[in-house]
Design a protein around this motif. Structure first.
Motif, short mmCIF file in Angstrom:
data_model
loop_
_atom_site.label_atom_id
_atom_site.label_comp_id
_atom_site.label_asym_id
_atom_site.label_seq_id
_atom_site.Cartn_x
_atom_site.Cartn_y
_atom_site.Cartn_z
N THR A 178 -3.91 -8.90 3.36
CA THR A 178 -2.61 -9.74 2.87
C THR A 178 -1.78 -8.59 2.12
O THR A 178 -2.57 -7.97 1.24
N ASP A 179 -0.56 -9.08 2.09
CA ASP A 179 0.51 -8.34 1.35
C ASP A 179 0.27 -8.72 -0.21
O ASP A 179 0.43 -10.09 -0.41
N ILE A 180 0.28 -7.93 -1.20
CA ILE A 180 0.18 -8.03 -2.49
C ILE A 180 1.34 -7.32 -3.38
O ILE A 180 1.47 -6.14 -3.18
N THR A 181 2.08 -8.06 -4.14
CA THR A 181 3.31 -7.51 -4.75
C THR A 181 2.90 -7.66 -6.34
O THR A 181 2.35 -8.73 -6.76
N THR A 182 3.21 -6.33 -7.14
CA THR A 182 3.06 -6.69 -8.66
C THR A 182 4.25 -5.97 -9.29
O THR A 182 4.95 -5.17 -9.00
N LEU A 183 4.84 -6.86 -10.35
CA LEU A 183 5.97 -6.29 -10.99
C LEU A 183 5.53 -6.17 -12.40
O LEU A 183 4.80 -6.90 -12.86
N PHE A 184 6.25 -5.02 -13.00
CA PHE A 184 5.93 -4.66 -14.57
C PHE A 184 7.42 -4.45 -15.09
O PHE A 184 8.08 -3.91 -14.49
N VAL A 185 7.33 -5.12 -16.41
CA VAL A 185 8.57 -4.72 -17.18
C VAL A 185 8.08 -4.34 -18.50
O VAL A 185 7.17 -5.17 -18.97
N THR A 217 -13.65 6.14 3.03
CA THR A 217 -13.74 5.57 4.45
C THR A 217 -12.36 5.56 5.13
O THR A 217 -12.22 4.66 6.06
N GLY A 218 -11.65 6.18 4.70
CA GLY A 218 -10.33 6.01 5.27
C GLY A 218 -9.36 4.98 4.69
O GLY A 218 -9.77 4.07 3.94
N ASN A 219 -8.10 4.73 5.28
CA ASN A 219 -7.18 3.75 5.09
C ASN A 219 -7.70 2.49 5.41
O ASN A 219 -7.78 2.37 6.99
N LEU A 220 -7.82 1.46 4.86
CA LEU A 220 -8.56 0.43 5.29
C LEU A 220 -7.65 -0.81 5.67
O LEU A 220 -7.92 -1.62 6.39
N GLY A 221 -6.57 -0.73 5.03
CA GLY A 221 -5.41 -2.06 5.10
C GLY A 221 -3.95 -1.08 5.40
O GLY A 221 -4.28 -0.34 6.28
N GLY A 222 -2.99 -1.37 4.80
CA GLY A 222 -1.91 -0.55 4.99
C GLY A 222 -1.58 0.31 3.85
O GLY A 222 -2.61 0.84 3.28
N HIS A 223 -0.62 0.75 3.69
CA HIS A 223 -0.40 1.77 2.46
C HIS A 223 0.25 0.76 1.41
O HIS A 223 0.74 0.06 1.17
N GLN A 224 0.19 1.71 0.15
CA GLN A 224 0.78 0.99 -1.09
C GLN A 224 2.06 1.91 -1.35
O GLN A 224 1.87 3.21 -1.55
N TYR A 225 3.20 1.24 -1.89
CA TYR A 225 4.54 1.52 -2.53
C TYR A 225 4.70 1.27 -3.66
O TYR A 225 4.75 0.03 -3.88
N THR A 226 5.16 2.29 -4.72
CA THR A 226 5.29 2.01 -6.03
C THR A 226 6.58 2.80 -6.37
O THR A 226 6.72 3.68 -5.98
N GLY A 227 7.51 1.92 -7.09
CA GLY A 227 8.63 2.52 -7.74
C GLY A 227 8.61 2.17 -9.25
O GLY A 227 8.27 1.00 -9.61
N ARG A 228 9.19 3.23 -9.90
CA ARG A 228 9.61 2.94 -11.42
C ARG A 228 10.81 3.41 -12.09
O ARG A 228 10.74 4.52 -11.48
N VAL A 229 11.43 2.77 -12.61
CA VAL A 229 12.67 3.44 -13.21
C VAL A 229 12.52 3.47 -14.83
O VAL A 229 12.18 1.90 -15.12
N GLU A 230 12.93 4.16 -15.46
CA GLU A 230 12.99 4.03 -16.93
C GLU A 230 14.19 4.42 -17.45
O GLU A 230 14.77 5.46 -16.99
N LEU A 231 14.76 3.79 -18.64
CA LEU A 231 15.84 4.08 -19.10
C LEU A 231 15.71 4.53 -20.84
O LEU A 231 14.79 3.87 -21.51
N TYR A 280 7.92 -1.81 -9.64
CA TYR A 280 7.60 -2.74 -8.54
C TYR A 280 6.37 -1.95 -7.63
O TYR A 280 6.63 -0.95 -6.99
N ASP A 281 5.57 -3.01 -7.40
CA ASP A 281 4.41 -2.20 -6.35
C ASP A 281 4.12 -3.31 -5.27
O ASP A 281 4.02 -4.28 -5.43
N PHE A 282 4.18 -2.65 -4.08
CA PHE A 282 4.07 -3.46 -2.77
C PHE A 282 2.74 -2.77 -1.93
O PHE A 282 2.84 -1.56 -1.67
N ASN A 283 1.76 -3.54 -1.87
CA ASN A 283 0.60 -3.05 -1.24
C ASN A 283 0.42 -3.93 0.16
O ASN A 283 -0.02 -4.90 0.21
N ASP A 284 0.78 -3.19 1.40
CA ASP A 284 0.84 -3.61 2.58
C ASP A 284 -0.72 -3.88 3.30
O ASP A 284 -1.27 -2.69 3.02
N ASN A 285 -0.98 -5.13 3.60
CA ASN A 285 -2.20 -5.42 4.05
C ASN A 285 -3.31 -4.86 3.17
O ASN A 285 -4.29 -4.47 3.30
N ALA A 286 -3.22 -5.41 1.76
CA ALA A 286 -4.16 -4.98 0.85
C ALA A 286 -5.31 -5.63 1.44
O ALA A 286 -5.77 -6.78 1.79
#
Length: 401
Positions: free
Chosen positions: A275-282, A204-218, A249-255
């Motif tokens: 609503t904006d939803i954020t998710t953090l993983f370690v 049905t296409g993009n229903l809210g905003g877009h989702q942005y995810t970033g990850r760093v590994e050592l 770290y994940d930010f879902n704009d207008n999820a």
């Protein structure tokens, strides 16, 4: 539709039959695919594989110290077809994975055109420069380690309650992956993703905003052999200590869904609640001489977790905000039997109406041909703050070609 599927099946059989004599002498080893086809001009390749998981489970509720209300279930947990290879150049790779079991295809809705969600992965990976690789298509986002580990390579029968409650799963979009060597051993990898934000197979296409995810590994002691940092258990019996430390770290704009890009849609009298939803993983993975240890932490929050109608009344949909952690360790004996334990916790905010749960799991696995042919069993005790405690026993057999 039936005629088209029949024709497709006949065509596939013809292709496979035509290559049968050619592949008889150079067919892959067990677990390395059914066929590994390469074009005569070496401009393309395709490996075809399949896998199945058969699961039996029993669950008892605990009331006043007594176990009762037993429930049992036997099912085809997963059944997959996999295709991967390269096109024109080994620097342009692709992967297609189809899920054929009921559990794989479940989730059909208006948003998926009321059709089963057969396609798991459909992604291209282009190594366009040095250590830069551009992914585009539908695949797993760079979230928590346990989710990115394939369900075929798990240390236990299935993933933990942390993953069930907080993972960000698959989505449609683009990803940029890169790695850099700081020293001869110290390696850092990075991943950035921009995706649609509503999960897999949405039409049905993009229903809210877009989702942005970033990850760093050592990797302070160097990279794992053969991507073993994303494989459960230490089947390679790693000769020197290896450690991977990751943050996502994940930010879902207008999820518009209660678990960021999964779960039910938050529908109101005027459309979808956003609503904006954020998710953090370690997370971390450590392996050394048959010993494997994994740890994870997850946290989800939302600007406005309670969905409301235009008149301010709540709809009943609430973003599943809260946190959780997961710790597991196992040791692989020389006879390829493994004993492993896991402790998992999910602590959702009171507003969600979800229970706080502590799970204790003890697992035993026999790896006959690594993860390609194995039998796994585990027993789990779930300590719930509100609902009845539960005891579950599971037995699973897996085979991959």
């Amino acid at each position: 539709m039936k005629l088209k599927l029949t024709a497709l099946a006949v065509m596939l059989c013809c292709v496979l039959t035509s290559h049968a004599q050619e592949t008889e002498t150079n067919s892959p080893k067990f677990g390395k695919g059914l066929f590994n086809l390469v074009g005569k001009d070496s401009t393309w390749s395709m490996k075809i594989g399949t896998r199945m998981q058969f699961l039996g489970s029993s669950i008892w509720n605990e009331d006043d110290g007594d176990l009762g209300n037993p429930q049992s279930n036997m099912l085809l947990r997963r059944a997959r077809l996999k295709f991967d290879g390269f096109a024109l150049t080994p620097k342009l790779k692709y992967k297609i994975e189809l899920g054929l079991s009921n559990r794989d295809m479940s989730g059909a809705s208006y948003y998926t055109h009321n059709t089963p969600r057969v396609v798991m992965d459909a992604v291209m990976k282009w190594n366009f420069h040095g250590n830069f690789v551009l992914w585009f298509g539908q695949t797993k986002l760079p979230g928590n380690r346990e989710r990115v580990i394939s369900s075929s390579n798990l240390q236990f029968v299935d993933r933990s309650i942390l993953n069930a409650g907080f993972n960000i799963d698959r989505d449609m979009g683009i990803q940029l992956h890169h790695q850099i060597a700081i020293t001869e051993k110290f390696v850092i990898t990075e991943a950035l993703a921009v995706s649609q934000g509503e999960g897999r197979n949405v039409t049905t296409g993009n229903l809210g905003g877009h989702q942005y995810t970033g990850r760093v590994e050592l990797y302070p002691f160097g990279k794992f052999e053969g991507k073993e940092d994303y494989v459960g258990s230490d089947l390679k019996r790693t000769a020197t200590p290896k450690l991977a430390l990751g943050v996502s770290y994940d930010f879902n704009d207008n999820a518009v869904r209660i678990r960021s890009n999964s779960g039910s849609y938050m529908e109101t009298d005027t459309g979808l609640f956003e609503t904006d939803i954020t998710t953090l993983f370690v997370d971390a993975m450590f392996k050394y001489r048959g010993l494997s240890i994994m740890a994870e932490y997850a946290d989800r929050d939302a600007d406005s977790p309670v969905a409301i109608n235009s008149d301010g009344t709540p709809t009943g949909d609430i973003v599943q905000i809260g946190s959780g952690y997961n710790f597991s360790a196992g040791y692989l004996f020389k006879n390829n039997w493994e004993l492993a334990g896991r402790y998992s916790n999910t602590d959702f905010k009171e507003i969600t109406g979800r229970d706080t749960t502590n799970e204790y799991t003890l697992g035993v696995s026999k790896y006959i041909v690594g993860h390609k042919l194995k039998v796994q069993t585990d027993i789990t005790y779930a300590d719930n703050a509100i609902k009845s405690d539960k005891l579950a026993c599971r037995l699973q057999f897996e085979i991959q070609f």
